[in-house]
Design an enzyme around this catalytic site. Structure first.
Site, PDB file in Angstrom:
ATOM      1  N   HIS A 152       0.840  -1.200   0.000  1.00 36.19           N
ATOM      2  CA  HIS A 152       0.000   0.000   0.000  1.00 36.19           C
ATOM      3  C   HIS A 152       0.879   1.256   0.000  1.00 36.19           C
ATOM      4  CE1 HIS A 152      -3.824  -2.121   1.729  1.00 36.19           C
ATOM      5  NE2 HIS A 152      -3.080  -2.945   1.008  1.00 36.19           N
ATOM      6  N   GLN A 206      13.314  -3.995  -6.188  1.00 38.81           N
ATOM      7  CA  GLN A 206      12.661  -4.875  -7.178  1.00 38.81           C
ATOM      8  C   GLN A 206      12.478  -4.209  -8.543  1.00 38.81           C
ATOM      9  OE1 GLN A 206       9.726  -7.840  -6.015  1.00 38.81           O
ATOM     10  NE2 GLN A 206       8.264  -6.842  -7.356  1.00 38.81           N
ATOM     11  N   HIS A 258       4.560 -14.199  -6.080  1.00 35.88           N
ATOM     12  CA  HIS A 258       3.304 -14.531  -5.395  1.00 35.88           C
ATOM     13  C   HIS A 258       2.123 -13.847  -6.089  1.00 35.88           C
ATOM     14  CE1 HIS A 258       4.091 -10.524  -4.123  1.00 35.88           C
ATOM     15  NE2 HIS A 258       3.149 -10.489  -3.208  1.00 35.88           N
ATOM     16  N   TRP A 291      -0.308  -7.418  -6.625  1.00 36.02           N
ATOM     17  CA  TRP A 291      -0.635  -6.565  -7.744  1.00 36.02           C
ATOM     18  C   TRP A 291       0.530  -5.641  -8.140  1.00 36.02           C
ATOM     19  CZ3 TRP A 291      -2.669  -6.710 -12.018  1.00 36.02           C
ATOM     20  CH2 TRP A 291      -2.984  -5.572 -12.764  1.00 36.02           C
ATOM     21  N   ASN A 292       1.253  -5.127  -7.136  1.00 38.60           N
ATOM     22  CA  ASN A 292       2.392  -4.257  -7.496  1.00 38.60           C
ATOM     23  C   ASN A 292       3.440  -5.051  -8.260  1.00 38.60           C
ATOM     24  OD1 ASN A 292       1.744  -1.636  -6.058  1.00 38.60           O
ATOM     25  ND2 ASN A 292       1.582  -3.109  -4.381  1.00 38.60           N
ATOM     26  N   SER A 293       3.755  -6.248  -7.766  1.00 40.67           N
ATOM     27  CA  SER A 293       4.769  -7.075  -8.427  1.00 40.67           C
ATOM     28  C   SER A 293       4.330  -7.405  -9.850  1.00 40.67           C
ATOM     29  CB  SER A 293       5.010  -8.363  -7.635  1.00 40.67           C
ATOM     30  OG  SER A 293       5.583  -8.043  -6.388  1.00 40.67           O
ATOM     31  N   ASP A 302      -5.972 -11.045  -3.389  1.00 39.18           N
ATOM     32  CA  ASP A 302      -6.225 -10.836  -4.820  1.00 39.18           C
ATOM     33  C   ASP A 302      -5.245 -11.583  -5.718  1.00 39.18           C
ATOM     34  OD1 ASP A 302      -4.181  -9.199  -3.765  1.00 39.18           O
ATOM     35  OD2 ASP A 302      -4.290  -7.873  -5.499  1.00 39.18           O
TER      36      ASP A 302
END
Ligand code: UDP
Length: 466
Positions: free
Chosen positions: A25, A346, A361, A364-366, A385
């Site tokens: 977040h 990253q 995993h 969503w950001n990844s 999610d």
């Protein structure tokens, strides 16, 4: 540029962005703030004082400041490990008054907040804003398809929550059917967080229903999720993503190379190692900031990596002693051409030319960061999610594969090796995946460049919240 600076001087926006202090977040909230500041707005980022203290170094940018919306009374370090649920309860009991005080202080100081942006988990913030007649927007930092699925379940008109059996499935026009293994895990009744998370998401949706003028900012872009954005057309969705440091995305600020709010200490020594590797040869493995893998799962990953014979960079957060466990495996004679780090930059790793695929995993950001870098994905969803994201990657965008877990929810080494052969190998599927990854990288970057949908949407946001 001169024109933009002029706009800056004329622009009286003051956004207050409040967020829950977990990495997934923090990063998009910070990037949204930086993008708004670049457009001349003043932005204050609000979270708990403990969250602010845990961030290793806060970014410094003219127009950007930070504030606490929850001050713990004590300084006991055990607070860091506070159970998630009691943490939420505390935030809800103290947060609204603190947020209200902060909004009133800004008003008294002659810097009134023109828009309160609140992220997932903090639906009560909208009521605080409404009571003080401050406009508000929900910042949904997951994908629009997940928002659509939550809306289908939880909207007060025809929401299907509670009306269906324990293996629900969902149709979104233009997308493949979402079965119970594809929808966010919190919607499955036997999930331990299910009742709390359903209540929170229900509250988020009801708050939006009560105020038709309010809108939802989503970290996605229109080309990527047209169908899902259309499916929640009554919600005023504004796609503003991908929210990524500018140097890796729109290129408008090449000094912006990190989100700037890491909760973990980075190692530095892996870049030289990456530089020494051939193009697209390295497997990058990371399960984000929250997932905790079973020992057996780590062993399966480790064996698959070593047996694949390919170089790998694996993030194992030292906070869980994970690094130590795998080092022991390495010492036991299973050494491969790999390095293990407790945390890395990253976005910089994914944009390195040596990276060939991302075992993730599916946070969503990844997922978005991999997409913007054009790196194929092996999705290993754990919770929330991530299941939906992994399905979209595999079946809709075609930029990777979803690894299949066994009955104990472990992805075995042979399954990993099969997925690695697909995304890294010379077969047709691998070529197709790499082609799609290149296509979506281009579209993602176009969306945030001048004239792109998300670029224009940010301008619209600035216009309508004037
Ligand atoms: N991240 C990072 N270094 C790492 C691992 C992760 O900077 O070694 C960042 C990553 O770039 C992403 C965030 O942590 O922005 C993780 O967010 P995501 O939504 O993928 O997963 P979560 O941690 O919320 O499960």
């Amino acid at each position: 540029m001169a024109q933009e600076q002029q706009a800056t001087l004329m622009n009286n926006h003051h956004y207050l962005i409040v967020f829950f202090p977990v990495q997934g977040h923090i990063n998009p909230s910070l990037q949204l703030a930086k993008n708004l500041v670049r457009n001349g707005a003043k932005v204050t980022l609000g979270t708990t004082n403990r969250g602010l203290k845990q961030i290793k170094s806060l970014p410094t940018l003219k127009g950007l400041s930070f504030a606490s919306i929850l001050d713990y009374q004590d300084n006991d370090d055990s607070q860091t490990h506070k159970e998630f649920l009691s943490y939420l309860a505390e935030l809800r009991s103290i947060g609204p008054q603190n947020l209200s005080n902060l909004l009133q202080k800004f008003l008294a100081d002659g810097e009134p907040v023109t828009l309160l942006v609140y992220s997932i988990i903090l639906p009560w913030a909208a009521a605080v804003a409404r009571d003080l007649q401050v406009p508000s927007a929900f910042f949904f930092n997951q994908c629009a398809t997940v928002l659509t699925i939550y809306h289908r379940f939880l909207n007060s008109q025809d929401g299907i929550h509670g009306k269906i059996n324990s293996s629900p499935s969902i149709e979104v026009s233009g997308l493949p059917l979402f079965s119970s293994s594809d929808i966010p895990t919190f919607l499955i009744p036997d999930n331990p967080f299910s009742s709390v998370m359903i209540k929170l998401m229900q509250e988020h949706i009801h708050v939006l229903e009560q105020d038709p003028r309010s809108f939802v900012l989503v970290n996605t872009f229109e080309e990527l999720e047209q169908e899902s954005i259309k499916a929640v057309a009554n919600m005023n969705v504004i796609a503003v993503g991908p929210l990524m440091p500018s140097a890796f995305c729109d290129g408008s600020d090449l000094t912006d190379k990190s989100f700037g709010g890491d909760l973990f200490c980075q190692s530095k020594d892996y870049f030289e190692w990456l530089d020494s590797k051939p193009k697209r040869s390295v497997i990058y493995v990371s399960f984000g900031s929250l997932a905790v893998l079973k020992k057996e799962q780590k062993e399966e990953i480790f064996h698959a990596l070593v047996e694949s014979g390919r170089p790998f960079l694996w993030v194992l957060r030292s906070s869980n002693n994970e690094e130590e466990e795998v080092h022991k495996m390495m010492e036991n004679g299973l050494n491969g051409d790999g390095i293990i780090v407790p945390w890395c930059s990253q976005v910089e790793v994914l944009s390195h030319r040596s990276i060939g695929c991302f075992v993730t995993h599916s946070g969503w950001n990844s997922t978005l960061e991999s997409m913007v870098s054009g790196v194929p994905i092996i999705g290993c969803p754990q919770f929330s999610d991530q299941t939906t994201n992994a399905k979209m990657v595999d079946e809709v965008w075609g930029i990777g594969v979803r690894a299949k877990a066994n009955e104990e929810n472990i992805i075995e080494r042979d399954e990993f090796k099969k997925c690695l052969d697909i995304v890294m190998g010379d077969g047709d599927r691998g070529k197709e995946i790499r082609g799609n990854a290149g296509k979506w990288k281009g579209l993602a970057i176009e969306a945030v460049k001048e004239g792109g949908y998300s670029y224009n949407n940010l301008k619209i946001l600035l216009e309508i919240t004037r």
